[in-house]
Design an enzyme around this catalytic site. Structure first.
Site: not given
Ligand code: 13P
Length: 264
Positions: A11-13, A100, A102, A172, A178, A217, A238-239
């Site tokens: 997930n590149w966000k 999600h 967020e 998640e 993050g 993470s 994510g990251g």
């Molecule tokens: P991280 O891997 O950066 O913790 O993010 C997880 C996430 O929200 C994937 O959708």
């Protein structure tokens, strides 16, 4: 173990640009396309909407999937800033994240909206990846399973057994996103088993077919242990998905799980 095909999604966000995206995708194609060509696992990226065309052009025919991070629950019309599932179909997207944390937090997305988006995606034949997860306060209050299973049921109630087999769930925990803090493999497995129980409460005959991904993470260094759990069918990353080497390692771990399941 039931042989559910492992699924590892980045997930590149709100990250990336034309140049960086190209470098990341071409690097991963070079390092990992071979893993996908063996079959047995699926992998892909949820990219920001403006880059769907770039991802479609770059990834078509490679085995990698591409997807969106959100969609509208409405088919068309006066909904400024929103993107319909028909528009996603124009870019041949394979999957789309829904709910999600967020978006639940920043855009106050409700369970009802999330359920409606999920329906729109199923109708468009796009795999919804339903994201669920508890906050730290909810976990510390001992409410994690209740919150997470409540989110699952609210989004999925009313779906047919066939529809349930055409989506994935991503657990998640908000406190792990993050932050560098990952749920322990045991804690994640315990929650995935609870989620599978909630799915069985809806349609017992297909609950074992639904993939449940872990997110929060995930890195190359912890993916092996996470993906060794019976109910952790892959990851939503994510990251680490923005780092070529880290994502390659995560795909390796998913590939190893496919091997253990006899899918290669
Ligand atoms: P991280 O891997 O950066 O913790 O993010 C997880 C996430 O929200 C994937 O959708």
């Amino acid at each position: 173990m039931t042989a559910r095909q492992p699924l590892a999604l980045g997930n590149w966000k709100m990250n990336g640009d034309m140049v960086a995206n190209e470098q990341l995708m071409s690097g991963l194609l070079e390092s990992s396309a071979g893993l996908l060509s063996a079959g047995g696992l699926q992998a892909g990226f949820a990219v920001p909407a403006p880059y769907l065309f770039q991802a479609a052009v770059r990834l078509k025919g490679t085995g990698f999937l591409w997807g969106a991070q959100d969609c509208s629950d409405q088919p068309k019309g006066a909904f400024t800033g929103e993107v319909s599932t028909a528009m996603l179909q124009d870019f041949e997207v394979n999957f789309c994240l829904v709910g999600h944390s967020e978006r639940r937090a920043r855009h106050q997305e409700t369970d009802a909206q999330i359920a409606a988006k999920l329906q729109a995606l199923l109708s468009a034949n796009i795999l919804p990846v339903l994201c669920v997860g508890e906050s730290l306060a909810q976990r510390e209050a001992g409410q994690a399973a209740e919150v997470v299973c409540g989110q699952v049921k609210a989004a999925l109630k009313g779906l047919s057994a066939d529809q349930l087999t055409r989506l994935a769930v991503a657990y998640e925990p908000i406190w792990a996103i993050g932050t560098g803090k990952t749920a322990s493999a045991d804690d994640a497995q315990a929650m995935h088993a609870q989620i599978r129980g909630a799915l069985a409460g809806l349609h017992p005959q297909v609950a074992n077919q639904v993939r449940i991904l872990y997110g929060g993470s995930v890195k190359a260094s912890n993916s092996q242990e996470l993906f060794a759990q019976p109910d952790i069918d892959g990851g939503l990353v994510g990251g680490a998905s923005l780092d070529m080497a880290d994502m390659s390692g995560i795909l390796q771990a998913a590939h190893q799980r496919a091997g253990r399941l006899g899918l290669l």
